[in-house]
Design a protein around this motif. Structure first.
Motif, PDB file in Angstrom:
ATOM      1  N   LYS A   1       0.825  -1.211   0.000  1.00 13.14           N
ATOM      2  CA  LYS A   1       0.000   0.000   0.000  1.00 13.14           C
ATOM      3  C   LYS A   1       0.859   1.261   0.000  1.00 13.14           C
ATOM      4  CE  LYS A   1      -4.030  -2.182   2.068  1.00 13.14           C
ATOM      5  NZ  LYS A   1      -5.032  -2.201   3.153  1.00 13.14           N
ATOM      6  N   GLY A   2       1.997   1.209   0.667  1.00 15.40           N
ATOM      7  CA  GLY A   2       2.889   2.362   0.641  1.00 15.40           C
ATOM      8  C   GLY A   2       3.476   2.611  -0.734  1.00 15.40           C
TER       9      GLY A   2
ATOM     10  N   LEU B   1       9.858   0.294  11.174  1.00 12.81           N
ATOM     11  CA  LEU B   1       9.220   1.488  10.627  1.00 12.81           C
ATOM     12  C   LEU B   1      10.226   2.313   9.820  1.00 12.81           C
ATOM     13  CD1 LEU B   1       6.995   2.626  13.645  1.00 12.81           C
ATOM     14  CD2 LEU B   1       6.176   1.826  11.414  1.00 12.81           C
ATOM     15  N   ALA B   2      11.435   2.440  10.333  1.00 14.15           N
ATOM     16  CA  ALA B   2      12.466   3.203   9.619  1.00 14.15           C
ATOM     17  C   ALA B   2      12.811   2.530   8.296  1.00 14.15           C
ATOM     18  CB  ALA B   2      13.714   3.334  10.491  1.00 14.15           C
ATOM     19  N   PHE B   3      12.948   1.212   8.311  1.00 16.80           N
ATOM     20  CA  PHE B   3      13.299   0.507   7.080  1.00 16.80           C
ATOM     21  C   PHE B   3      12.155   0.547   6.070  1.00 16.80           C
ATOM     22  CE2 PHE B   3      13.462  -3.527   4.617  1.00 16.80           C
ATOM     23  CZ  PHE B   3      14.546  -3.186   3.823  1.00 16.80           C
ATOM     24  N   LEU B   4      10.919   0.339   6.544  1.00 12.21           N
ATOM     25  CA  LEU B   4       9.773   0.361   5.634  1.00 12.21           C
ATOM     26  C   LEU B   4       9.611   1.731   4.994  1.00 12.21           C
ATOM     27  CD1 LEU B   4       7.099  -1.698   7.629  1.00 12.21           C
ATOM     28  CD2 LEU B   4       8.266  -2.376   5.522  1.00 12.21           C
ATOM     29  N   PHE B   5       9.752   2.798   5.788  1.00  9.65           N
ATOM     30  CA  PHE B   5       9.630   4.141   5.219  1.00  9.65           C
ATOM     31  C   PHE B   5      10.710   4.382   4.172  1.00  9.65           C
ATOM     32  CE2 PHE B   5      10.690   8.713   5.352  1.00  9.65           C
ATOM     33  CZ  PHE B   5       9.489   9.222   4.876  1.00  9.65           C
ATOM     34  N   SER B   6      11.945   3.973   4.477  1.00  5.86           N
ATOM     35  CA  SER B   6      13.048   4.148   3.531  1.00  5.86           C
ATOM     36  C   SER B   6      12.797   3.362   2.255  1.00  5.86           C
ATOM     37  CB  SER B   6      14.363   3.692   4.173  1.00  5.86           C
ATOM     38  OG  SER B   6      14.614   4.387   5.367  1.00  5.86           O
ATOM     39  N   LEU B   7      12.336   2.122   2.408  1.00 10.17           N
ATOM     40  CA  LEU B   7      12.074   1.275   1.248  1.00 10.17           C
ATOM     41  C   LEU B   7      10.927   1.824   0.414  1.00 10.17           C
ATOM     42  CD1 LEU B   7      12.579  -1.386  -0.299  1.00 10.17           C
ATOM     43  CD2 LEU B   7      10.979  -2.496   1.281  1.00 10.17           C
TER      44      LEU B   7
ATOM     45  N   THR C   1      10.223   2.623  -3.602  1.00  8.18           N
ATOM     46  CA  THR C   1       9.215   1.923  -4.409  1.00  8.18           C
ATOM     47  C   THR C   1       8.070   2.843  -4.830  1.00  8.18           C
ATOM     48  OG1 THR C   1       8.113   1.141  -2.388  1.00  8.18           O
ATOM     49  CG2 THR C   1       9.756  -0.313  -3.395  1.00  8.18           C
ATOM     50  N   SER C   2       7.665   3.788  -3.965  1.00 13.36           N
ATOM     51  CA  SER C   2       6.579   4.690  -4.349  1.00 13.36           C
ATOM     52  C   SER C   2       7.010   5.629  -5.468  1.00 13.36           C
ATOM     53  CB  SER C   2       6.103   5.499  -3.131  1.00 13.36           C
ATOM     54  OG  SER C   2       7.144   6.303  -2.610  1.00 13.36           O
ATOM     55  N   THR C   3       8.275   6.018  -5.469  1.00 15.39           N
ATOM     56  CA  THR C   3       8.799   6.853  -6.557  1.00 15.39           C
ATOM     57  C   THR C   3       8.842   6.076  -7.861  1.00 15.39           C
ATOM     58  OG1 THR C   3      10.152   8.151  -5.019  1.00 15.39           O
ATOM     59  CG2 THR C   3      10.765   8.216  -7.338  1.00 15.39           C
TER      60      THR C   3
ATOM     61  N   VAL D   1       6.803   4.221 -13.213  1.00 15.62           N
ATOM     62  CA  VAL D   1       6.538   3.014 -14.015  1.00 15.62           C
ATOM     63  C   VAL D   1       5.576   2.134 -13.232  1.00 15.62           C
ATOM     64  CG1 VAL D   1       7.541   1.019 -15.179  1.00 15.62           C
ATOM     65  CG2 VAL D   1       8.867   3.138 -14.991  1.00 15.62           C
ATOM     66  N   ARG D   2       4.347   2.023 -13.669  1.00 18.11           N
ATOM     67  CA  ARG D   2       3.322   1.273 -12.945  1.00 18.11           C
ATOM     68  C   ARG D   2       3.655  -0.218 -12.820  1.00 18.11           C
ATOM     69  NH1 ARG D   2       2.058   5.843 -12.402  1.00 18.11           N
ATOM     70  NH2 ARG D   2      -0.022   6.781 -12.557  1.00 18.11           N
ATOM     71  N   ASP D   3       4.441  -0.735 -13.760  1.00 19.77           N
ATOM     72  CA  ASP D   3       4.778  -2.162 -13.727  1.00 19.77           C
ATOM     73  C   ASP D   3       5.547  -2.542 -12.468  1.00 19.77           C
ATOM     74  OD1 ASP D   3       3.586  -2.216 -16.156  1.00 19.77           O
ATOM     75  OD2 ASP D   3       5.380  -2.671 -17.321  1.00 19.77           O
ATOM     76  N   VAL D   4       6.165  -1.562 -11.823  1.00 22.93           N
ATOM     77  CA  VAL D   4       6.925  -1.843 -10.606  1.00 22.93           C
ATOM     78  C   VAL D   4       6.009  -2.416  -9.526  1.00 22.93           C
ATOM     79  CG1 VAL D   4       8.262  -0.799  -8.737  1.00 22.93           C
ATOM     80  CG2 VAL D   4       8.667  -0.104 -11.103  1.00 22.93           C
ATOM     81  N   GLN D   5       4.759  -1.951  -9.474  1.00 18.09           N
ATOM     82  CA  GLN D   5       3.816  -2.455  -8.477  1.00 18.09           C
ATOM     83  C   GLN D   5       3.544  -3.940  -8.682  1.00 18.09           C
ATOM     84  OE1 GLN D   5       2.787  -0.662  -5.973  1.00 18.09           O
ATOM     85  NE2 GLN D   5       1.240  -1.974  -5.046  1.00 18.09           N
TER      86      GLN D   5
END
Length: 268
Positions: A90-91, A157-163, A167-169, A174-178
């Protein structure tokens, strides 16, 4: 480095907004269901039952993991995996799915992945609390090792936000990344020490399992909930490695987010 400091300042300045938006996000996700928030518990409970039956009874024939029964061992690890999966998926689509709705609001775009992750953190706390209660009744009472849980939560939380900054960028561009992420997360469920112990692998292969940063968090939760010890102290080199992964991921994520966020609207 400037990008990292800018993202940190934005998160600190708008943290109150992150909390408010995360609560709104959670309510909006469950408002159309009769059972509402209950589904955040029902769905994981169904999945845990299926995994326990298939892997605990079918594949492992109720064989314990060392001295720990399979159900308790699997439960202590999978509780955090539900949060990881939801936060990453979702992020990762948070910016392109919400940027139009939030474009007129005056706050930086780095807030969007942050509040979406927080919206998934609240159900995680509820599920974790229920898991703790359940463990009390099946032989694993509260121990002093519980006090290390906040360390793993903050680290996660720190790792998920960084990751998710990365991925959100990429997903916005490129939508295929999702779609690729969906496949990767499904694979990681079986490639992480959640449903089977890494000791089943040849000893020379086991260090490569630890390259997966989620391995550190899963084992940290397991050591805490099952009273196995102080994982971060017993594995100082691995703890340093995980901290390094967070810093590297945050550096890359901050750079990409700052570089492309003024162009996000062009990719919609």
């Amino acid at each position: 480095m400037n990008s990292m400091m800018k993202i940190i300042r934005e998160q600190l300045r708008y943290f109150y907004l992150v909390r408010r938006l995360s609560v709104y996000e959670l309510r909006s996700l469950t408002s159309g269901n009769y059972l509402g928030m209950a589904w955040e518990i029902i769905n994981p409970a169904i999945q845990i039952t299926i995994y326990w039956f298939v892997f605990g009874f079918g594949i492992r024939q109720r064989e314990p993991i060392g001295d720990i029964p399979y159900l308790q061992w699997m439960l202590a690890g999978i509780l955090v995996w539900f949060f990881i999966t939801q936060a990453v998926m979702k992020g990762s689509k948070s910016i392109y799915s919400k940027i139009k709705m939030l474009a007129k609001m005056n706050f930086p775009m780095s807030v969007i992945p942050g509040y979406v992750i927080f919206a998934q953190f609240y159900p995680h706390l509820v599920i974790l609390g229920l898991g703790m209660v359940f463990l009390q009744f099946i032989g694993y009472p509260v121990s002093i090792y519980y006090i290390q849980l906040p360390l793993y939560m903050l680290s996660l939380l720190a790792f998920l936000f960084s990751l998710v900054l990365i991925t959100s960028t990429l997903t916005t561009i490129v939508r295929d990344v999702q779609m690729l992420l969906q496949s990767i997360m499904r694979m990681l469920l079986y490639l992480s020490p959640i449903l089977w112990p890494p000791t089943l692998l040849p000893e020379t292969w086991q260090p490569y399992m630890k390259l997966n940063p989620f391995y550190y968090i899963i084992e940290g939760y397991r050591y805490s909930l099952l009273g196995e010890g102080w994982y971060f102290l017993e594995n100082p080199v691995y703890t340093a490695y995980f901290a390094g992964v967070i810093l590297l991921t945050f550096f890359i994520g901050s750079y990409l987010h700052i570089k492309f966020r003024n162009q996000f609207i062009d990719f919609l």
